[in-house]
Write an enzyme that holds these catalytic residues in place. Structure first.
Site, PDB file in Angstrom:
ATOM      1  N   GLY A   9      34.672  44.909  24.236  1.00  0.00           N
ATOM      2  CA  GLY A   9      33.614  44.520  25.178  1.00  0.00           C
ATOM      3  C   GLY A   9      33.694  45.323  26.469  1.00  0.00           C
ATOM      4  N   ASP A  28      42.101  45.298  35.034  1.00  0.00           N
ATOM      5  CA  ASP A  28      42.512  43.908  34.905  1.00  0.00           C
ATOM      6  C   ASP A  28      41.417  43.059  35.538  1.00  0.00           C
ATOM      7  OD1 ASP A  28      44.581  42.298  33.760  1.00  0.00           O
ATOM      8  OD2 ASP A  28      44.927  41.533  35.764  1.00  0.00           O
ATOM      9  N   PHE A  57      31.819  39.008  25.721  1.00  0.00           N
ATOM     10  CA  PHE A  57      33.135  38.554  25.255  1.00  0.00           C
ATOM     11  C   PHE A  57      33.703  37.544  26.252  1.00  0.00           C
ATOM     12  CE2 PHE A  57      35.864  40.767  28.315  1.00  0.00           C
ATOM     13  CZ  PHE A  57      34.975  41.698  28.841  1.00  0.00           C
ATOM     14  N   TYR A  92      34.734  34.854  28.683  1.00  0.00           N
ATOM     15  CA  TYR A  92      34.062  33.733  29.334  1.00  0.00           C
ATOM     16  C   TYR A  92      32.553  33.949  29.506  1.00  0.00           C
ATOM     17  CZ  TYR A  92      38.846  32.313  30.501  1.00  0.00           C
ATOM     18  OH  TYR A  92      40.163  31.941  30.417  1.00  0.00           O
ATOM     19  N   ASP A  93      32.029  35.037  28.971  1.00  0.00           N
ATOM     20  CA  ASP A  93      30.598  35.347  29.154  1.00  0.00           C
ATOM     21  C   ASP A  93      29.651  34.187  28.805  1.00  0.00           C
ATOM     22  OD1 ASP A  93      30.979  37.815  30.236  1.00  0.00           O
ATOM     23  OD2 ASP A  93      30.549  38.942  28.405  1.00  0.00           O
ATOM     24  N   ARG A 138      32.454  43.959  36.682  1.00  0.00           N
ATOM     25  CA  ARG A 138      32.809  45.273  36.108  1.00  0.00           C
ATOM     26  C   ARG A 138      31.720  46.305  36.384  1.00  0.00           C
ATOM     27  NH1 ARG A 138      33.872  43.370  31.769  1.00  0.00           N
ATOM     28  NH2 ARG A 138      35.998  42.920  32.434  1.00  0.00           N
TER      29      ARG A 138
HETATM   30  P1  IMP Z   1      42.072  40.957  31.071  1.00  0.00           P
HETATM   31  O1  IMP Z   1      41.555  41.851  32.130  1.00  0.00           O
HETATM   32  O2  IMP Z   1      41.909  41.574  29.719  1.00  0.00           O
HETATM   33  O3  IMP Z   1      43.486  40.482  31.363  1.00  0.00           O
HETATM   34  O4  IMP Z   1      41.102  39.701  31.071  1.00  0.00           O
HETATM   35  C1  IMP Z   1      41.525  38.404  31.372  1.00  0.00           C
HETATM   36  C2  IMP Z   1      40.656  37.389  30.663  1.00  0.00           C
HETATM   37  O5  IMP Z   1      39.396  37.318  31.295  1.00  0.00           O
HETATM   38  C3  IMP Z   1      40.407  37.663  29.193  1.00  0.00           C
HETATM   39  O6  IMP Z   1      40.518  36.455  28.483  1.00  0.00           O
HETATM   40  C4  IMP Z   1      38.998  38.180  29.133  1.00  0.00           C
HETATM   41  O7  IMP Z   1      38.377  37.764  27.961  1.00  0.00           O
HETATM   42  C5  IMP Z   1      38.367  37.529  30.368  1.00  0.00           C
HETATM   43  N1  IMP Z   1      37.383  38.440  30.929  1.00  0.00           N
HETATM   44  C6  IMP Z   1      37.615  39.593  31.583  1.00  0.00           C
HETATM   45  N2  IMP Z   1      36.452  40.180  31.905  1.00  0.00           N
HETATM   46  C7  IMP Z   1      35.481  39.391  31.444  1.00  0.00           C
HETATM   47  C8  IMP Z   1      34.057  39.490  31.435  1.00  0.00           C
HETATM   48  O8  IMP Z   1      33.445  40.463  31.896  1.00  0.00           O
HETATM   49  N3  IMP Z   1      33.411  38.479  30.865  1.00  0.00           N
HETATM   50  C9  IMP Z   1      34.039  37.405  30.315  1.00  0.00           C
HETATM   51  N4  IMP Z   1      35.342  37.268  30.269  1.00  0.00           N
HETATM   52  C10 IMP Z   1      36.071  38.266  30.828  1.00  0.00           C
END
Ligand code: IMP
Length: 187
Positions: free
Chosen positions: A12, A66, A144, A146-147, A173
């Protein structure tokens, strides 16, 4: 800059970066290298540590990211624990924690910290944030994490109800990628 590696296993995130950077002619290539995600108080610390680890093994221009979700009424939870919470209690667990809370108490923000590294240069961080609310139920099947439960300020649908380029216009992002693009343009 014509090509940049993205150190991630998250399809994602990769799609969002590819979509944004292709608009300015930069190819994003996934590199599934893996790096330690330390338990720290901030996303910035996690990203900096990751960069240090990857630089020891990989001598090309790359980004890593991150991200986390911070819910105001839960004092910033899950924050740096977003990944762990997603894989344990999941979206349903978050929605249950917030049962009965009105829209003011559902305020939340997403934060993205992108680290860019190239040989011989100090790494640079690009930070994007997006305010919004946690919805009452899951909606949508794009994106993906929490979207399906996050609605950004100024819109009525969740990130999971948006196409990638629309999510990029609002998301944390999308904003950190915009800053990265501006940096590349000035170089
Ligand atoms: P990480 O950056 O991969 O450590 O993300 C931490 C958590 O936040 C993961 O469970 C991701 O699925 C969630 N996450 C990060 N960015 C997004 C996003 O853009 N949308 C939804 N969930 C996100």
């Amino acid at each position: 800059m014509k090509k940049v590696y993205f150190i991630t296993s998250n399809k994602g995130k990769l799609l969002e970066a590819k979509t944004r950077l292709s608009e300015v002619g930069i190819e994003v290539v996934q590199k599934n290298l893996g790096y330690p995600e330390i338990q720290a108080d901030t996303l910035e610390e996690v990203a900096r540590y990751g960069v240090k680890s990857v630089r020891e093994r990989f001598n090309e221009a790359f980004i890593l990211e991150d991200a986390g979700l911070f819910i105001k009424s839960l004092k910033g939870f899950p924050g740096v624990y977003s990944s762990y919470v997603f894989f344990t209690v999941g979206l349903n667990g978050i929605l249950k924690l917030m049962t009965g809370l009105g829209s003011e108490q559902r305020e939340a923000s997403f934060k993205s910290v992108i680290a860019f590294s190239e040989p011989g240069q100090e790494p640079i961080l690009f930070i994007g944030e997006c305010n919004g609310i946690i919805s009452n139920e899951e909606k949508g099947n794009h994106g993906f994490g929490y979207d399906p439960i996050f609605i950004a300020e100024g819109v009525t649908k969740t990130f999971a109800e948006m196409e990638t380029n629309e999510k990029n216009r609002f998301s944390h992002r999308g904003k950190s990628l915009d800053l990265l693009v501006n940096y590349f343009k000035k170089k």
